[in-house]
Design a protein around this motif. Sequence first.
Motif, PDB file in Angstrom:
ATOM      1  N   SER A 271      -0.745  11.754  -9.012  1.00 37.04           N
ATOM      2  CA  SER A 271      -0.677  10.765  -7.844  1.00 37.04           C
ATOM      3  C   SER A 271      -1.780  10.283  -7.675  1.00 37.04           C
ATOM      4  CB  SER A 271      -0.364  11.696  -6.616  1.00 37.04           C
ATOM      5  OG  SER A 271      -1.333  12.539  -6.171  1.00 37.04           O
ATOM      6  N   GLU A 272      -1.749   9.054  -6.836  1.00 40.36           N
ATOM      7  CA  GLU A 272      -3.034   8.081  -6.341  1.00 40.36           C
ATOM      8  C   GLU A 272      -2.367   7.276  -5.505  1.00 40.36           C
ATOM      9  OE1 GLU A 272      -4.577   6.536 -10.118  1.00 40.36           O
ATOM     10  OE2 GLU A 272      -3.268   4.854 -10.012  1.00 40.36           O
ATOM     11  N   THR A 273      -3.413   6.587  -4.595  1.00 39.94           N
ATOM     12  CA  THR A 273      -3.164   5.560  -3.578  1.00 39.94           C
ATOM     13  C   THR A 273      -3.565   4.404  -4.338  1.00 39.94           C
ATOM     14  OG1 THR A 273      -3.968   7.033  -1.941  1.00 39.94           O
ATOM     15  CG2 THR A 273      -3.853   4.594  -1.624  1.00 39.94           C
ATOM     16  N   GLN A 274      -2.444   3.355  -4.018  1.00 33.14           N
ATOM     17  CA  GLN A 274      -2.800   1.940  -4.798  1.00 33.14           C
ATOM     18  C   GLN A 274      -2.478   1.157  -3.922  1.00 33.14           C
ATOM     19  OE1 GLN A 274       0.166   1.874  -7.963  1.00 33.14           O
ATOM     20  NE2 GLN A 274      -1.093   2.979  -9.351  1.00 33.14           N
TER      21      GLN A 274
ATOM     22  N   ARG B  34       0.718  -1.075   0.050  1.00 35.61           N
ATOM     23  CA  ARG B  34       0.018  -0.063  -0.046  1.00 35.61           C
ATOM     24  C   ARG B  34       0.977   1.244   0.148  1.00 35.61           C
ATOM     25  NH1 ARG B  34      -5.171  -1.280   1.084  1.00 35.61           N
ATOM     26  NH2 ARG B  34      -5.618  -3.479   1.498  1.00 35.61           N
ATOM     27  N   TYR B  35       0.502   2.129  -0.852  1.00 43.12           N
ATOM     28  CA  TYR B  35       1.491   3.254  -1.057  1.00 43.12           C
ATOM     29  C   TYR B  35       0.596   4.504  -1.874  1.00 43.12           C
ATOM     30  CZ  TYR B  35       1.770   0.673  -5.470  1.00 43.12           C
ATOM     31  OH  TYR B  35       1.325   0.064  -6.486  1.00 43.12           O
ATOM     32  N   GLU B  36       1.359   5.475  -2.010  1.00 42.28           N
ATOM     33  CA  GLU B  36       0.838   6.572  -2.942  1.00 42.28           C
ATOM     34  C   GLU B  36       1.973   6.755  -4.001  1.00 42.28           C
ATOM     35  OE1 GLU B  36       0.234  11.282  -3.109  1.00 42.28           O
ATOM     36  OE2 GLU B  36      -0.113  10.343  -1.196  1.00 42.28           O
ATOM     37  N   ILE B  37       1.705   6.449  -5.166  1.00 40.86           N
ATOM     38  CA  ILE B  37       2.606   6.751  -6.370  1.00 40.86           C
ATOM     39  C   ILE B  37       2.313   8.168  -7.172  1.00 40.86           C
ATOM     40  CG2 ILE B  37       0.806   5.801  -7.946  1.00 40.86           C
ATOM     41  CD1 ILE B  37       3.320   4.495  -9.372  1.00 40.86           C
ATOM     42  N   ARG B  38       3.442   8.880  -7.444  1.00 43.31           N
ATOM     43  CA  ARG B  38       3.567  10.192  -7.882  1.00 43.31           C
ATOM     44  C   ARG B  38       4.152   9.980  -9.171  1.00 43.31           C
ATOM     45  NH1 ARG B  38       5.585  12.133  -2.219  1.00 43.31           N
ATOM     46  NH2 ARG B  38       3.535  11.695  -1.012  1.00 43.31           N
ATOM     47  N   TYR B  39       3.705  10.572 -10.357  1.00 40.20           N
ATOM     48  CA  TYR B  39       4.233  10.316 -11.777  1.00 40.20           C
ATOM     49  C   TYR B  39       3.796  11.389 -12.841  1.00 40.20           C
ATOM     50  CZ  TYR B  39       5.798   8.400 -16.105  1.00 40.20           C
ATOM     51  OH  TYR B  39       6.152   8.034 -17.278  1.00 40.20           O
ATOM     52  N   ARG B  40       4.688  12.305 -13.096  1.00 41.93           N
ATOM     53  CA  ARG B  40       4.556  13.372 -14.078  1.00 41.93           C
ATOM     54  C   ARG B  40       3.335  14.178 -13.824  1.00 41.93           C
ATOM     55  NH1 ARG B  40       5.914  10.195 -19.897  1.00 41.93           N
ATOM     56  NH2 ARG B  40       8.206  10.189 -19.631  1.00 41.93           N
TER      57      ARG B  40
ATOM     58  N   ILE C 294      -6.015   2.727 -10.190  1.00 34.20           N
ATOM     59  CA  ILE C 294      -5.393   1.795 -11.127  1.00 34.20           C
ATOM     60  C   ILE C 294      -4.950   2.757 -12.513  1.00 34.20           C
ATOM     61  CG2 ILE C 294      -5.960  -0.341 -10.383  1.00 34.20           C
ATOM     62  CD1 ILE C 294      -7.904  -0.326 -12.731  1.00 34.20           C
ATOM     63  N   SER C 295      -4.854   4.119 -12.494  1.00 36.32           N
ATOM     64  CA  SER C 295      -4.490   4.816 -13.437  1.00 36.32           C
ATOM     65  C   SER C 295      -3.206   4.845 -13.818  1.00 36.32           C
ATOM     66  CB  SER C 295      -4.962   6.131 -13.041  1.00 36.32           C
ATOM     67  OG  SER C 295      -6.464   6.171 -13.021  1.00 36.32           O
ATOM     68  N   ILE C 296      -2.240   4.730 -12.726  1.00 32.13           N
ATOM     69  CA  ILE C 296      -0.866   4.841 -13.196  1.00 32.13           C
ATOM     70  C   ILE C 296      -0.297   3.500 -12.803  1.00 32.13           C
ATOM     71  CG2 ILE C 296       1.407   5.971 -12.752  1.00 32.13           C
ATOM     72  CD1 ILE C 296      -0.305   8.155 -11.091  1.00 32.13           C
TER      73      ILE C 296
ATOM     74  N   GLY D 174       3.439  -4.986  -5.593  1.00 27.24           N
ATOM     75  CA  GLY D 174       4.807  -4.299  -5.626  1.00 27.24           C
ATOM     76  C   GLY D 174       4.678  -3.580  -6.884  1.00 27.24           C
ATOM     77  N   ILE D 175       6.012  -2.998  -7.171  1.00 29.83           N
ATOM     78  CA  ILE D 175       6.355  -2.357  -8.299  1.00 29.83           C
ATOM     79  C   ILE D 175       7.976  -2.671  -8.857  1.00 29.83           C
ATOM     80  CG2 ILE D 175       6.662   0.096  -9.537  1.00 29.83           C
ATOM     81  CD1 ILE D 175       4.983   1.180  -6.997  1.00 29.83           C
ATOM     82  N   ILE D 176       7.780  -2.871 -10.143  1.00 27.52           N
ATOM     83  CA  ILE D 176       8.967  -3.121 -10.675  1.00 27.52           C
ATOM     84  C   ILE D 176       9.474  -1.870 -11.533  1.00 27.52           C
ATOM     85  CG2 ILE D 176      10.389  -4.536 -12.318  1.00 27.52           C
ATOM     86  CD1 ILE D 176       8.455  -6.837 -11.743  1.00 27.52           C
ATOM     87  N   ILE D 177      10.743  -1.603 -11.313  1.00 29.00           N
ATOM     88  CA  ILE D 177      11.539  -0.518 -12.215  1.00 29.00           C
ATOM     89  C   ILE D 177      12.523  -1.034 -12.914  1.00 29.00           C
ATOM     90  CG2 ILE D 177      12.644   1.851 -12.312  1.00 29.00           C
ATOM     91  CD1 ILE D 177      10.545   0.859  -9.200  1.00 29.00           C
TER      92      ILE D 177
END
Length: 311
Positions: free
Chosen positions: A183-186, A174-180, A250-252, A190-193
């Motif tokens: 932002s949104e809570t997801q 559980r986290y908040e993601i910020r991109y360009r 689930i937008s980002i 997990g996330i892979i970069i």
Amino acid sequence: MIDQAIIIHDKTRLEQLIERFHSRAQARFFIERSGGNYSQYEEEHQVFYRSLEKITRSLGTHLRQKRILRQYLPSFIFSSNQVILIAGQDGLVANAAKYVGAQPIIGINPDPQRYDGILLPYTPDNFHTGLQQVLDGGFYTDHVTMAEVTLKDGQRLLAFNDIFIGPSTHRSARYEIRYRGQSETQSSSGIIISTGAGSTGWLSSVYNMTRSVSQTLSGAEVLSSPTLPWDTEELIFVVREPFLSRHSSISITTGKIACGETLQIESRMPAQGVIFSDGIESDFLHFDAGAVASIGIADQRACIVKSQKPS
């Protein structure tokens, strides 16, 4: 001036089994009782150590030598007077690259019959050619773009292939993601970069899963897995199994991180949040509630010595 050769290798599968069962006989009993072929483990072990002996013998007295096991990489201090020789599988090159800094890496395939050797252009019989070129200062390299994650408190971690951000267990991240600017809570697994070098690894498995699900259940055509150059100046991130609910969006779910850009993740996990790279789970950053991670392209590049002049 380079005056020392650092030889990095890992324990063989047989050594790991002996470590687990305390003796060769017990390891053999376990393998054969499970229906395995013990002789394959023994042969693999012998081939590796014959190759390692050939490497050390070829170095002779021209350079000081030191052997480092994979498990000690996070705590070993590398310096500019060293050349790095890696004998093992491709993954060992990825694991070592983030620790050695800008030092040239000579990848040596100790067992071409078993290992693909994409990052291992040399063998124990010809690696001295690459070594001499490094010592003379006339070598050719593949420069590999790496990823970097930093936390607010200054902790940082590099990645040759990929970074994972998520839970240390099978619970949801559980986290908040910020991109360009968005932002949104997801909630996800997990996330892979991924870097360019890692685009054929963990990232490709995510694409394979997506393609199979899409084709099987809807018949839709999807894009093939991306294969990026090692020196590409961008990263790709993918959110694994994002869950849509009243409290998570689930937008980002995927995107590219170019030079100068960062992806920011703020943890909402009260405990067991982690960040690790290149599959080394033992070398991780804690990522619990309140921690903020910024991910972007690292200034450091991996320097892999090529076996021939680029065309």
